[in-house]
Design a protein around this motif. Structure first.
Motif, mmCIF file in Angstrom:
data_model
loop_
_atom_site.group_PDB
_atom_site.id
_atom_site.type_symbol
_atom_site.label_atom_id
_atom_site.label_comp_id
_atom_site.label_asym_id
_atom_site.label_seq_id
_atom_site.Cartn_x
_atom_site.Cartn_y
_atom_site.Cartn_z
ATOM 1 N N GLU A 130 0.787 -1.206 -0.008
ATOM 2 C CA GLU A 130 0.075 -0.018 -0.030
ATOM 3 C C GLU A 130 0.925 1.261 0.027
ATOM 4 O O GLU A 130 0.443 2.360 -0.049
ATOM 5 N N GLN A 131 2.235 1.153 -0.110
ATOM 6 C CA GLN A 131 3.139 2.165 0.092
ATOM 7 C C GLN A 131 2.595 3.256 1.248
ATOM 8 O O GLN A 131 2.742 4.356 0.914
ATOM 9 N N LYS A 132 2.435 2.543 2.257
ATOM 10 C CA LYS A 132 2.161 3.750 3.340
ATOM 11 C C LYS A 132 2.461 3.047 4.951
ATOM 12 O O LYS A 132 2.872 1.839 4.815
ATOM 13 N N PHE A 133 2.609 4.057 5.867
ATOM 14 C CA PHE A 133 3.071 3.534 7.089
ATOM 15 C C PHE A 133 1.522 3.610 7.737
ATOM 16 O O PHE A 133 0.717 4.551 7.527
ATOM 17 N N LYS A 134 1.505 2.262 8.395
ATOM 18 C CA LYS A 134 0.117 2.221 9.178
ATOM 19 C C LYS A 134 0.280 2.073 10.703
ATOM 20 O O LYS A 134 0.972 1.120 11.029
ATOM 21 N N CYS A 135 -0.297 2.694 11.393
ATOM 22 C CA CYS A 135 -0.137 2.626 12.864
ATOM 23 C C CYS A 135 -1.143 1.616 13.365
ATOM 24 O O CYS A 135 -2.591 1.730 12.993
ATOM 25 N N PRO A 136 -1.085 0.704 14.091
ATOM 26 C CA PRO A 136 -2.015 -0.263 14.489
ATOM 27 C C PRO A 136 -2.942 0.195 15.703
ATOM 28 O O PRO A 136 -3.880 -0.629 15.878
ATOM 29 N N CYS A 137 -2.359 1.155 16.289
ATOM 30 C CA CYS A 137 -3.294 1.551 17.558
ATOM 31 C C CYS A 137 -4.599 1.932 17.179
ATOM 32 O O CYS A 137 -5.553 1.614 17.609
ATOM 33 N N HIS A 138 -4.423 3.181 16.488
ATOM 34 C CA HIS A 138 -5.767 3.990 16.007
ATOM 35 C C HIS A 138 -5.797 4.296 14.948
ATOM 36 O O HIS A 138 -6.769 4.900 14.051
ATOM 37 N N GLY A 139 -5.060 3.514 13.793
ATOM 38 C CA GLY A 139 -5.193 3.623 12.337
ATOM 39 C C GLY A 139 -4.808 4.940 11.588
ATOM 40 O O GLY A 139 -5.151 4.933 10.433
ATOM 41 N N SER A 140 -3.932 5.535 12.276
ATOM 42 C CA SER A 140 -3.275 6.626 11.602
ATOM 43 C C SER A 140 -2.484 6.098 10.241
ATOM 44 O O SER A 140 -1.838 4.848 10.411
ATOM 45 N N GLY A 141 -2.564 6.858 9.187
ATOM 46 C CA GLY A 141 -1.591 6.425 7.957
ATOM 47 C C GLY A 141 -0.904 7.399 7.767
ATOM 48 O O GLY A 141 -1.177 8.698 7.857
ATOM 49 N N PHE A 142 0.407 7.238 6.942
ATOM 50 C CA PHE A 142 1.310 8.256 6.574
ATOM 51 C C PHE A 142 2.005 7.703 5.362
ATOM 52 O O PHE A 142 2.166 6.397 4.952
ATOM 53 N N TYR A 143 2.079 8.629 4.383
ATOM 54 C CA TYR A 143 2.517 8.413 3.176
ATOM 55 C C TYR A 143 4.245 8.106 3.434
ATOM 56 O O TYR A 143 4.829 8.015 4.362
ATOM 57 N N ILE A 144 4.803 7.612 2.192
ATOM 58 C CA ILE A 144 6.245 7.303 2.224
ATOM 59 C C ILE A 144 6.963 8.489 2.452
ATOM 60 O O ILE A 144 8.085 8.394 2.910
ATOM 61 N N THR A 145 6.632 9.570 2.378
ATOM 62 C CA THR A 145 7.317 10.824 2.677
ATOM 63 C C THR A 145 7.235 11.190 4.090
ATOM 64 O O THR A 145 7.893 11.868 4.554
ATOM 65 N N GLY A 146 6.335 10.439 4.860
ATOM 66 C CA GLY A 146 6.146 10.718 6.274
ATOM 67 C C GLY A 146 4.747 11.546 6.716
ATOM 68 O O GLY A 146 4.536 11.826 7.894
ATOM 69 N N VAL A 147 4.178 12.321 5.565
ATOM 70 C CA VAL A 147 3.315 12.826 5.855
ATOM 71 C C VAL A 147 1.961 12.360 6.195
ATOM 72 O O VAL A 147 1.589 11.217 5.526
ATOM 73 N N ASN A 148 1.076 12.737 7.274
ATOM 74 C CA ASN A 148 -0.019 11.952 7.698
ATOM 75 C C ASN A 148 -1.160 12.340 6.627
ATOM 76 O O ASN A 148 -1.226 13.434 6.239
ATOM 77 N N PHE A 149 -1.922 11.296 6.515
ATOM 78 C CA PHE A 149 -3.074 11.464 5.530
ATOM 79 C C PHE A 149 -4.293 10.788 5.941
ATOM 80 O O PHE A 149 -5.481 11.082 5.575
ATOM 81 N N GLU A 150 -4.331 9.943 7.198
ATOM 82 C CA GLU A 150 -5.580 9.392 7.665
ATOM 83 C C GLU A 150 -5.113 9.080 9.164
ATOM 84 O O GLU A 150 -4.274 9.095 9.621
ATOM 85 N N GLY A 151 -6.606 8.971 9.833
ATOM 86 C CA GLY A 151 -6.491 8.530 11.045
ATOM 87 C C GLY A 151 -6.104 9.970 12.132
ATOM 88 O O GLY A 151 -6.098 10.829 11.626
ATOM 89 N N PRO A 152 -6.244 9.653 13.598
ATOM 90 C CA PRO A 152 -6.120 10.738 14.268
ATOM 91 C C PRO A 152 -4.668 11.445 14.559
ATOM 92 O O PRO A 152 -4.557 12.261 15.158
ATOM 93 N N ALA A 153 -3.645 10.946 13.799
ATOM 94 C CA ALA A 153 -2.293 11.521 13.804
ATOM 95 C C ALA A 153 -2.504 12.796 13.337
ATOM 96 O O ALA A 153 -2.944 13.310 12.417
#
Ligand code: FES
Length: 361
Positions: free
Chosen positions: A294-317
């Motif tokens: 999916e080419q993203k970082f996904k946090c298992p705790c509350h579902g925050s998602g980050f692009y490969i650049t590190g910018v957040n795009f989903e979740g509570p982050a």
């Protein structure tokens, strides 16, 4: 014609005449004495009294005097004529009385008797001292050894354990001990100790209990020597040359050890960059995972998602992931410096120490 009884005066005159004659006195005294006028006849009782006049008894033998007198008497006997004379008549008598004893005691090598012995020997009629003979000492016989309670009459003899049984019990107990140590289970250790204690002997039970207590105390002391200390990795570390990190790829190589991703991408503002992203979620600090599909970082705790650049795009982050310092060291290796933090929302990602030119890869 009846003869006249002499009077007392006659009797006395006769006695005096006899005494004078015996003493060789003048014979004239005898007639004088005989010529003493006779007064009146003395009664027969008076004559009897004169004849039976009590004779003064001789002085009794002198009793032994003081201890000094006795010693003086013995010295006199030993010293012969040169010895000093007894000081008192009693001492002289003591010398006479103790002469046999002193003579018997005289000898070339015989030691002087004690004062008690000398006093005993000085007494008239005392027997020669007899040395006391001690009875031989006989050791009492040893009492019979008491039998143990199990050896009472009629009680069955205790069954002897075989060697194989002992080895089996010891093996089971040892395995329990080892498993308890491996899994840090006090229950297994206690079971091992219980087996050892119950199936062997009270002696073994005591020793096992002592060993367990001693072992626990030793382990506690050893654990005390190693307190809980958080050992953190160094903040600066090298991660190899830039060529190890291909374009548009995320490296998890240093995630577990140092908590960073090494990212090589050209998606941030169209620039070819290599940078190090922190693995801490900016929401509540969980550790996201890189999902390559999916080419993203996904946090298992509350579902925050980050692009490969590190910018957040989903979740509570609330903000992008943070970069850490990165540079090319003098030896050409990439060097990460975690003591430096760079936040995108603060405009710090433009800092030259927050990335490395990707064309070096
Ligand atoms: Fe990561 Fe909450 S901690 S989304």
């Amino acid at each position: 014609m009846e003869e006249k009884k002499p009077s007392t005066a006659d009797i006395l005159a006769k006695i005096r005449a006899q005494k004078a004659a015996a003493a060789g006195g003048s014979p004239a005294t005898a007639p004088e004495a005989a010529a003493v006028p006779v007064a009146e006849p003395a009664p027969p009782v008076a004559a009897a009294l004169v004849e039976t006049a009590p004779v003064k008894p001789a002085a009794p033998a002198a009793k032994p005097g003081s201890t000094a007198d006795i010693l003086a008497a013995i010295r006199a006997k030993k010293g012969g004529a040169a010895a000093p004379a007894p000081a008192t008549p009693a001492a002289a008598a003591t010398v006479a009385a103790s002469a046999p004893v002193a003579a018997a005691a005289a000898g070339p090598a015989k030691p002087l008797p004690s004062i008690a012995e000398m006093v005993r020997a000085a007494k008239p009629g005392a027997a020669a001292p007899v040395a006391a003979v001690k009875p031989p000492v006989v050791a009492p016989p040893m009492p019979a050894r008491p039998l143990p309670p199990s050896a009472k009459k009629g009680a069955p003899a205790p069954a002897r354990r075989s060697l194989a049984g002992l080895v089996t019990v010891a093996g089971v107990s040892l395995v329990s001990f080892v498993l308890g140590g491996v899994f840090a289970s006090p229950v297994l250790i206690a079971i091992g100790a219980l087996i050892w204690c119950v199936l062997l002997s009270p002696f073994a039970m005591a020793w096992a209990a002592l060993s367990v207590v001693t072992g626990i105390a030793t382990l506690g002391t050893a654990r005390f020597m190693f307190p809980n200390v958080l050992v953190e990795p160094p903040s600066k570390f090298k991660i190899g040359p830039p060529s190890d990190y291909p374009l548009n790829a995320v490296s998890n190589k240093w995630k577990d050890q140092f908590g960073v991703w090494i990212v090589h991408t050209d998606q941030y503002e169209g620039k070819d960059l290599i940078y190090a992203l922190s693995t801490v979620c900016t929401h509540l600090g969980c550790t996201p995972s890189w999902l390559d599909g999916e080419q993203k970082f996904k946090c298992p705790c509350h579902g925050s998602g980050f692009y490969i650049t590190g910018v957040n795009f989903e979740g509570p982050a609330p903000r992008p992931l943070e970069r850490v310092g990165l540079r090319v060291a003098e030896d050409g290796m990439l060097e990460v410096n975690k003591s430096m933090k760079f936040q995108e929302e603060m405009g710090q990602w433009v800092d030259a120490t927050s990335f490395v030119d990707g064309s070096l890869a």
